[in-house]
Design a protein around this motif. Structure first.
Motif, mmCIF file in Angstrom:
data_model
loop_
_atom_site.group_PDB
_atom_site.id
_atom_site.type_symbol
_atom_site.label_atom_id
_atom_site.label_comp_id
_atom_site.label_asym_id
_atom_site.label_seq_id
_atom_site.Cartn_x
_atom_site.Cartn_y
_atom_site.Cartn_z
ATOM 1 N N ARG A 1 -46.803 49.705 -48.698
ATOM 2 C CA ARG A 1 -47.766 50.337 -49.555
ATOM 3 C C ARG A 1 -47.858 49.086 -50.887
ATOM 4 O O ARG A 1 -49.092 48.932 -51.280
ATOM 5 N N THR A 2 -46.984 49.369 -51.517
ATOM 6 C CA THR A 2 -46.689 48.476 -52.930
ATOM 7 C C THR A 2 -47.045 47.058 -52.702
ATOM 8 O O THR A 2 -47.939 46.605 -53.596
ATOM 9 N N ARG A 3 -46.753 46.321 -51.705
ATOM 10 C CA ARG A 3 -47.229 45.036 -51.284
ATOM 11 C C ARG A 3 -48.649 44.966 -51.032
ATOM 12 O O ARG A 3 -49.395 44.088 -51.627
ATOM 13 N N GLY B 1 -46.161 54.588 -41.221
ATOM 14 C CA GLY B 1 -45.749 55.716 -41.994
ATOM 15 C C GLY B 1 -46.445 57.041 -42.070
ATOM 16 O O GLY B 1 -46.069 58.081 -42.128
ATOM 17 N N GLU C 1 -47.584 50.261 -42.851
ATOM 18 C CA GLU C 1 -48.187 51.672 -43.759
ATOM 19 C C GLU C 1 -48.979 52.634 -42.884
ATOM 20 O O GLU C 1 -48.333 53.983 -43.146
ATOM 21 N N SER D 1 -39.807 56.590 -45.359
ATOM 22 C CA SER D 1 -40.543 56.772 -46.559
ATOM 23 C C SER D 1 -40.130 55.525 -47.302
ATOM 24 O O SER D 1 -41.116 54.882 -48.114
ATOM 25 N N GLY D 2 -39.034 54.904 -47.398
ATOM 26 C CA GLY D 2 -38.660 53.962 -48.095
ATOM 27 C C GLY D 2 -39.397 52.465 -47.596
ATOM 28 O O GLY D 2 -39.831 51.662 -48.380
ATOM 29 N N SER D 3 -39.604 52.516 -46.359
ATOM 30 C CA SER D 3 -40.270 51.112 -45.528
ATOM 31 C C SER D 3 -41.755 51.334 -45.831
ATOM 32 O O SER D 3 -42.461 50.456 -46.238
ATOM 33 N N TRP D 4 -42.215 52.473 -45.950
ATOM 34 C CA TRP D 4 -43.685 52.945 -46.169
ATOM 35 C C TRP D 4 -44.103 52.656 -47.521
ATOM 36 O O TRP D 4 -45.157 51.856 -47.523
ATOM 37 N N SER D 5 -43.108 53.048 -48.234
ATOM 38 C CA SER D 5 -43.378 52.590 -49.842
ATOM 39 C C SER D 5 -43.406 51.148 -50.005
ATOM 40 O O SER D 5 -44.232 50.808 -50.736
ATOM 41 N N ARG D 6 -42.409 50.384 -49.349
ATOM 42 C CA ARG D 6 -42.551 48.931 -49.630
ATOM 43 C C ARG D 6 -43.933 48.081 -49.211
ATOM 44 O O ARG D 6 -44.370 47.516 -49.956
#
Lengths: 263, 287
Positions: free
Chosen positions: B269-271, B220, B217, B262-267
């Motif tokens: 962060r959501t975890r 990102g 995170e 942004s995709g890997s950051w988003s995953r």
């Protein structure tokens, strides 16, 4: 036709059970399904469905577990909107679509105090209406599509927007130009640390939503891809700018924020 | 600091202008600088300054950059030891290739010594193409401590806006060079680069955390601004020089990288949020 309306905990906790009950007063014929314990407790509606580590995964699992033909999510401040939409938007006329939205696009920018969203934000047609906002989750989705769609490894709101993007790519998105009540305006960000943290979280959510959609677009070979990409990419870049500035404002404080248990 | 400065005084390049800047250090750094320079009688022109207040590394370096009279600038950080041929070798490569940025290999360790490893093993001197610089994650060939550049690299784009950028200058400067005269990596180790497990910047920024999602995170948070900066830079160059195929290809690379990041950051962060964590100022540390 059976419709299930899924209520996650945060929807109920955000607006309060009394408001949820009032919003659902006219929603006869809709099965209400609570996805979290707080929602089930405050509404006294059945046992909560709890399956999956993330909110989105719990929602999808709950949706698949129903026997409804269509399912609707309730974003935290949209319970009333979704319930009315389920009744009003005319799912029966969906003509092959499996993803149906109503005229609420852009409602995050709705006038303070609620009311009708600005006319220019209500546009017909799936692709031109696609802003990647969470507002599209005033949508209803055919339940069987949830079972057959390839899983996305996006989680959270990104997964739901990825679903919407797939619908747009396959031409299975029906947008009904049917304005319904705008959601309650969001609380102001406040000032100081609380304001900075709130701004960071709000802008991060927006970027997460768009990331989910763009990842789907990036790997798609649909003829609709380029049109959607042109539409979404500038929004994603702006969201990324807004989030990075909000995050930087936090990181430049003397004490950096850290990921710690909430509460 | 004293060893780093002495290594600069020993450079075998002719006619060198050495600008030393202390960024208002709270310790006796400036006293050490003055002590080392007091008896210097060598061929180089040396000047030492102390900022009247702490500006941060970027703004402090920018001040020296603007004061430099030379057209080719070699960066030297306060804890790295340059070998005597460093400036001569990078300036020579710049003269041969017209590169806007030259980076180079180094020996790495906590203290200088014969057992230090190389920064890049089996290295070859080569141009780093733009698609490599923006299409993949950061590599050791992009280490900022080894940067030497044509001054136009900075005057073309201007300083970074530090409200938007953090540590990610190492990502942006090489790609900026690819938009202009190119970025070259020199295989020969030309300095000792001090590195240890408690490197403060990485720790402070959460880039070396036990939880891989916290690290991802944070990555990102540092990498996305760099890609956004590159899009602004491409726009600036195109406004000045018009479009080109090279820059079009670079833009596509940046956009793909942005989506991937942004995709890997988003995953991640959501975890983190799914695990009940929130980004917040720890209680008791919020002043």
């Amino acid at each position: 036709m059976k419709v299930a309306l899924l209520l996650p905990d945060d929807s109920v906790l955000r607006i309060g059970s009394a408001a949820v009950r009032a919003a659902l007063a006219g929603a006869d014929g809709v099965d209400l399904l609570c996805v979290g314990p707080a929602a089930a407790r405050s509404l006294s509606v059945g046992e909560p469905v709890l399956s999956g580590p993330t909110r989105a995964q719990r929602l999808v699992a709950a949706a698949i577990a129903t026997d409804a033909e269509w399912v609707a999510w309730c974003p935290p401040d949209r319970v009333g909107v979704s319930a009315r939409f389920v009744l009003q938007a005319g799912i029966g006329e969906s003509k092959g679509a499996w993803f149906v939205t109503c005229g609420l696009i852009g409602s995050h920018r709705a006038p303070a105090g609620g009311g009708q969203p600005p006319a220019e934000l209500i546009r017909p047609g799936p692709t031109s209406a696609w802003t990647g906002r969470l507002d599209v989750l005033t949508a209803v989705i055919r339940r069987d599509m949830l079972k057959v769609l390839p899983p996305t490894d996006q989680v959270g709101d990104g997964a739901l927007v990825a679903l919407a993007t797939r619908a747009a790519l396959s031409g299975a998105w029906l947008h009904v130009n049917h304005p319904v009540a705008a959601p309650a305006p969001r609380a102001a960000d406040g000032t100081g640390d609380a304001g900075l943290l709130s701004a960071e979280r709000r802008t991060a959510l927006r970027l997460q939503e768009l990331s989910g959609g763009l990842e789907v677009l990036h790997t798609s070979d649909s003829p609709n891809r380029d049109q959607l990409m042109q539409h979404l990419l500038p929004l994603m870049l702006r969201a990324a700018e807004e989030w990075t500035e909000a995050r930087r404002a936090l990181d430049m404080r003397p004490v950096r924020p850290r990921w710690t248990p909430s509460g | 600091m004293a060893a780093a400065l002495r290594s600069l005084l020993k450079q075998d390049h002719d006619d060198l202008e050495i600008l030393v800047r202390d960024d208002h250090s709270p310790d006796d750094t400036f006293g050490v600088i003055q002590h080392v320079l007091r008896d210097y009688r060598g061929p180089h022109h040396v000047r030492a300054d102390r900022n009247e207040r702490n500006l941060g590394p970027h703004d402090s370096a920018w001040r020296s950059l603007m004061e430099a009279t030379g057209s080719f600038i070699v960066e030297a950080h306060g804890d790295d030891i340059s070998y005597p041929n460093r400036v001569r070798e990078v300036a020579s490569l710049h003269a041969r290739t017209g590169a806007s940025l030259v980076t180079h290999n180094a020996h790495v360790g906590a203290v200088p010594g014969p057992r230090n490893r190389l920064l890049v093993e089996d290295a070859q001197t080569r141009e780093l193409p733009g698609r490599e610089l923006v299409g993949q994650s950061w590599s050791w060939a992009m280490l900022g401590a080894s940067f030497s550049y044509d001054k136009r690299l900075w005057t073309t784009f201007g300083p970074f806006d530090m409200r938007r950028m953090s540590l990610a200058g190492d990502h942006v400067v090489p790609a900026r060079a690819a938009m202009l005269g190119g970025c070259w990596f020199l295989a020969e180790p030309l300095m000792f680069w001090r590195f240890h497990s408690q490197q403060s910047t990485a720790l402070e920024c959460g880039l070396r955390n036990e939880d891989p999602d916290v690290t991802a995170e944070a990555k990102g948070a540092h990498s996305l601004p760099a890609q956004l900066q590159l899009l602004r830079d491409l726009q600036a160059v195109e406004a000045a020089e018009g479009p080109s195929h090279v820059r079009d290809a670079l833009r596509q690379n940046v956009l793909v990288r942005l989506m991937s990041l942004s995709g890997s950051w988003s995953r991640s962060r959501t975890r983190l949020e799914g695990a009940g964590l929130r980004l917040q100022v720890p209680k008791g540390e919020d002043g």
